[in-house]
Design an enzyme around this catalytic site. Sequence first.
Site, PDB file in Angstrom:
ATOM      1  N   PRO A   1       0.806  -1.228   0.000  1.00  0.00           N
ATOM      2  CA  PRO A   1       0.000   0.000   0.000  1.00  0.00           C
ATOM      3  C   PRO A   1       0.836   1.273   0.000  1.00  0.00           C
ATOM      4  O   PRO A   1       1.790   1.409   0.783  1.00  0.00           O
ATOM      5  CB  PRO A   1      -0.821  -0.132   1.281  1.00  0.00           C
ATOM      6  N   CYS A   2       0.448   2.206  -0.867  1.00  0.00           N
ATOM      7  CA  CYS A   2       1.252   3.411  -1.078  1.00  0.00           C
ATOM      8  C   CYS A   2       0.679   4.653  -0.396  1.00  0.00           C
ATOM      9  O   CYS A   2       1.360   5.677  -0.304  1.00  0.00           O
ATOM     10  CB  CYS A   2       1.389   3.687  -2.576  1.00  0.00           C
ATOM     11  N   GLN A   3      -0.576   4.582   0.076  1.00  0.00           N
ATOM     12  CA  GLN A   3      -1.228   5.794   0.570  1.00  0.00           C
ATOM     13  C   GLN A   3      -0.450   6.456   1.711  1.00  0.00           C
ATOM     14  O   GLN A   3      -0.450   7.683   1.840  1.00  0.00           O
ATOM     15  CB  GLN A   3      -2.651   5.476   1.037  1.00  0.00           C
TER      16      GLN A   3
END
Length: 313
Positions: free
Chosen positions: A72-74
């Site tokens: 996940p990049c958020q």
Amino acid sequence: MYKVVSLFSGIGGIDIGFIEAGFDIIWANEKGHAACETYRHNLNADYLVERDIRDIDASKIPYADVLTAGFPCQSFSIGGAERGFCDPRGQLFFQVIRVAETIKPKVIFLENVENLLEHDEGKSFQTIYVSLAKLGYIVHYRCMPTHEYANIPQTRRRIYIVASADISFSQAFSFPDPIPLTTKVADLLDRKVKQPDVYYFNKRSSFDEYIRNTVVSTAFIYRAYHGSIKAMRNRKCPTLTASMYSPQNAILVRDDYGARRLTLRECLRFQGFPHNFYFPKSITMEDAYRQVGNSVTVPLIKRIALSIHDGLA
């Protein structure tokens, strides 16, 4: 055929790139139900495990030559809160380390936002680098924009990490070189075709009227960001995002029939998905936009996967 275990698989963008490069996906994991539906609809995969990776015993995951993860990049994105490892989503990177420590793949492939390099003054990336190094992996990384490495006119900038425990692989491996951008935005749009009404902004609302009055030229593609609309004068599509279903964050075009958002098929083209990739009818349009925005540029993944394949050979 070299084997791959895939974590945070999403709708399978990374996996498709590796499959097209000659790899065999033997086990994959994704938590999101809607993403799993899309994955299974297109890859017909009985190896996909729909569970939270934190609940999976790593010793039950099969050995593979390559471990991939678009974690996940958020937590590291400029568009997010940038809470990094203070965010539970950011901490999911350590699940990659947990699995790698158990199955000991020859190569680890990771993908994330470019801002990962700068996040928290570089400390987040240093943590990732050191975590891989402690397992005995030699780390290679490069920021690679889609429009420079995939011949697709999308200004998507991502960091790609390739880590190997084998010295000979690390000495031989290199990321692919940039290639000319010959594909134009217009090549990927269907401006002459009337799309379903759901894509057009024809409501009698102030924002729909703002879109109709602003998105007036067929020479450009437009980006709405937090309610402000600008024409992309660089002749490229802006980065597809998970929030682009919202009119305030949509990517917009003018076709022969009015002002509209990019269709889902056009979004898939800007990510380089195969022509026979479809979203199942069981998921919502909002989910579909989120999924393609959260995915990867498949031809770029394929080019890196081919370089990994060559290094393993």
